[in-house]
Write a protein that holds these residues in place. Structure first.
Motif, PDB file in Angstrom:
ATOM      1  N   ALA A 188      -1.130  -8.009  11.604  1.00  0.00           N
ATOM      2  CA  ALA A 188      -1.997  -6.896  12.006  1.00  0.00           C
ATOM      3  C   ALA A 188      -1.576  -5.610  11.307  1.00  0.00           C
ATOM      4  CB  ALA A 188      -1.965  -6.712  13.525  1.00  0.00           C
ATOM      5  N   ALA A 189      -0.272  -5.377  11.221  1.00  0.00           N
ATOM      6  CA  ALA A 189       0.212  -4.174  10.546  1.00  0.00           C
ATOM      7  C   ALA A 189      -0.148  -4.202   9.070  1.00  0.00           C
ATOM      8  CB  ALA A 189       1.715  -4.042  10.726  1.00  0.00           C
ATOM      9  N   THR A 190      -0.067  -5.364   8.455  1.00  0.00           N
ATOM     10  CA  THR A 190      -0.391  -5.478   7.031  1.00  0.00           C
ATOM     11  C   THR A 190      -1.870  -5.277   6.785  1.00  0.00           C
ATOM     12  OG1 THR A 190       1.220  -7.279   7.074  1.00  0.00           O
ATOM     13  CG2 THR A 190       0.143  -6.862   5.006  1.00  0.00           C
ATOM     14  N   THR A 191      -2.725  -5.841   7.605  1.00  0.00           N
ATOM     15  CA  THR A 191      -4.161  -5.735   7.357  1.00  0.00           C
ATOM     16  C   THR A 191      -4.703  -4.356   7.679  1.00  0.00           C
ATOM     17  OG1 THR A 191      -4.660  -6.599   9.550  1.00  0.00           O
ATOM     18  CG2 THR A 191      -4.605  -8.177   7.732  1.00  0.00           C
ATOM     19  N   THR A 192      -4.120  -3.609   8.596  1.00  0.00           N
ATOM     20  CA  THR A 192      -4.667  -2.308   8.936  1.00  0.00           C
ATOM     21  C   THR A 192      -4.050  -1.173   8.133  1.00  0.00           C
ATOM     22  OG1 THR A 192      -3.091  -2.060  10.739  1.00  0.00           O
ATOM     23  CG2 THR A 192      -5.241  -2.971  11.287  1.00  0.00           C
ATOM     24  N   ASP A 193      -2.894  -1.356   7.513  1.00  0.00           N
ATOM     25  CA  ASP A 193      -2.193  -0.268   6.880  1.00  0.00           C
ATOM     26  C   ASP A 193      -2.246  -0.298   5.352  1.00  0.00           C
ATOM     27  OD1 ASP A 193       0.144   1.424   6.008  1.00  0.00           O
ATOM     28  OD2 ASP A 193       0.147   1.715   8.155  1.00  0.00           O
ATOM     29  N   TRP A 194      -2.845  -1.282   4.753  1.00  0.00           N
ATOM     30  CA  TRP A 194      -2.795  -1.402   3.286  1.00  0.00           C
ATOM     31  C   TRP A 194      -3.455  -0.217   2.592  1.00  0.00           C
ATOM     32  CZ3 TRP A 194      -6.993  -1.338   0.163  1.00  0.00           C
ATOM     33  CH2 TRP A 194      -8.234  -1.549   0.780  1.00  0.00           C
ATOM     34  N   ALA A 195      -4.555   0.302   3.125  1.00  0.00           N
ATOM     35  CA  ALA A 195      -5.278   1.384   2.454  1.00  0.00           C
ATOM     36  C   ALA A 195      -4.509   2.695   2.504  1.00  0.00           C
ATOM     37  CB  ALA A 195      -6.656   1.564   3.088  1.00  0.00           C
ATOM     38  N   GLY A 196      -3.856   2.972   3.605  1.00  0.00           N
ATOM     39  CA  GLY A 196      -3.129   4.220   3.744  1.00  0.00           C
ATOM     40  C   GLY A 196      -1.828   4.239   2.963  1.00  0.00           C
ATOM     41  N   GLY A 197      -1.321   3.087   2.597  1.00  0.00           N
ATOM     42  CA  GLY A 197      -0.052   3.012   1.904  1.00  0.00           C
ATOM     43  C   GLY A 197      -0.138   3.187   0.400  1.00  0.00           C
ATOM     44  N   LEU A 198      -1.335   3.261  -0.151  1.00  0.00           N
ATOM     45  CA  LEU A 198      -1.476   3.429  -1.598  1.00  0.00           C
ATOM     46  C   LEU A 198      -1.158   4.859  -1.996  1.00  0.00           C
ATOM     47  CD1 LEU A 198      -4.830   1.507  -2.191  1.00  0.00           C
ATOM     48  CD2 LEU A 198      -2.524   0.687  -2.616  1.00  0.00           C
ATOM     49  N   GLY A 199      -0.528   5.020  -3.137  1.00  0.00           N
ATOM     50  CA  GLY A 199      -0.211   6.348  -3.635  1.00  0.00           C
ATOM     51  C   GLY A 199      -1.444   7.052  -4.171  1.00  0.00           C
ATOM     52  N   THR A 200      -1.342   8.372  -4.312  1.00  0.00           N
ATOM     53  CA  THR A 200      -2.470   9.165  -4.798  1.00  0.00           C
ATOM     54  C   THR A 200      -2.906   8.736  -6.187  1.00  0.00           C
ATOM     55  OG1 THR A 200      -1.695  11.026  -3.478  1.00  0.00           O
ATOM     56  CG2 THR A 200      -3.291  11.516  -5.180  1.00  0.00           C
ATOM     57  N   ASP A 201      -1.942   8.413  -7.059  1.00  0.00           N
ATOM     58  CA  ASP A 201      -2.299   7.992  -8.416  1.00  0.00           C
ATOM     59  C   ASP A 201      -3.096   6.691  -8.413  1.00  0.00           C
ATOM     60  OD1 ASP A 201      -0.006   6.738  -7.485  1.00  0.00           O
ATOM     61  OD2 ASP A 201       0.851   6.463  -9.493  1.00  0.00           O
ATOM     62  N   VAL A 202      -2.767   5.776  -7.516  1.00  0.00           N
ATOM     63  CA  VAL A 202      -3.509   4.518  -7.404  1.00  0.00           C
ATOM     64  C   VAL A 202      -4.905   4.783  -6.852  1.00  0.00           C
ATOM     65  CG1 VAL A 202      -3.569   2.253  -6.290  1.00  0.00           C
ATOM     66  CG2 VAL A 202      -1.397   3.175  -7.121  1.00  0.00           C
ATOM     67  N   LEU A 203      -4.995   5.628  -5.829  1.00  0.00           N
ATOM     68  CA  LEU A 203      -6.296   5.967  -5.256  1.00  0.00           C
ATOM     69  C   LEU A 203      -7.206   6.606  -6.300  1.00  0.00           C
ATOM     70  CD1 LEU A 203      -5.397   7.460  -1.769  1.00  0.00           C
ATOM     71  CD2 LEU A 203      -6.437   5.255  -2.270  1.00  0.00           C
ATOM     72  N   LEU A 204      -6.659   7.526  -7.087  1.00  0.00           N
ATOM     73  CA  LEU A 204      -7.474   8.185  -8.111  1.00  0.00           C
ATOM     74  C   LEU A 204      -7.919   7.204  -9.183  1.00  0.00           C
ATOM     75  CD1 LEU A 204      -5.663  11.606  -8.449  1.00  0.00           C
ATOM     76  CD2 LEU A 204      -7.796  11.081  -7.265  1.00  0.00           C
ATOM     77  N   ALA A 205      -7.077   6.253  -9.523  1.00  0.00           N
ATOM     78  CA  ALA A 205      -7.469   5.224 -10.485  1.00  0.00           C
ATOM     79  C   ALA A 205      -8.642   4.406  -9.945  1.00  0.00           C
ATOM     80  CB  ALA A 205      -6.283   4.313 -10.806  1.00  0.00           C
TER      81      ALA A 205
END
Length: 152
Positions: free
Chosen positions: A17-34
């Motif tokens: 449950a922790a893995t499936t709900t937290d994956w999006a918030g754990g990405l760094g800003t550089d990954v999100l911008l990519a």
């Protein structure tokens, strides 16, 4: 003999449950911008704000993401979208270039001049509601404009 059954399963479910709900918030800003740089700005405006806090922050506060705004396509849902409102929201975030399809009317062009006076590139595609007078006034209000493209 110790029992492993219930305790092990509960811990495993908790980890999953922790893995499936937290994956999006754990990405760094550089990954999100990519990721965001590969999306259309309409997709970012419609979806990124709803994923999690870090995605919302990156989508709203990162100026490099909004320097070149592209709002094309989406013909299938064009009637349900407020394309002009979305374009205005995108422009508020810092633009040097704007490419819009089905989003231009005279009022929007004047808003564009007010919100993005440093615009260097303007591309309007299938913006049949823009008049010659409206376009002339808009171009006069964009002193740094280097590139203008009107098509269809």
């Amino acid at each position: 003999m110790p029992s492993r059954g219930l305790g092990g399963r509960a811990r495993r479910r908790q980890r999953e449950a922790a893995t499936t709900t937290d994956w999006a918030g754990g990405l760094g800003t550089d990954v999100l911008l990519a990721i965001f740089h590969r999306l259309d700005h309409i997709d970012i405006l419609m979806s990124a704000d709803h994923v999690c806090h870090s995605w919302r922050r990156a989508a709203r506060e990162e100026p490099s993401l909004w320097r070149r705004i592209t709002m094309r396509g989406h013909e299938g849902i064009a009637r349900r979208l407020n394309r002009g409102g979305m374009a205005c929201e995108a422009l508020r975030r810092s633009a040097e270039a704007f490419c819009g399809q089905y989003a231009g009317v005279n009022g929007f062009l004047m808003y564009l001049v007010e919100q993005a006076p440093c615009l260097k590139s303007l591309r309007l595609i299938s913006c049949n509601l823009v008049s010659n007078e409206g376009l002339t006034e808009a171009v006069k209000g964009l002193p740094l404009l280097e590139e203008l493209e009107l098509s269809l």
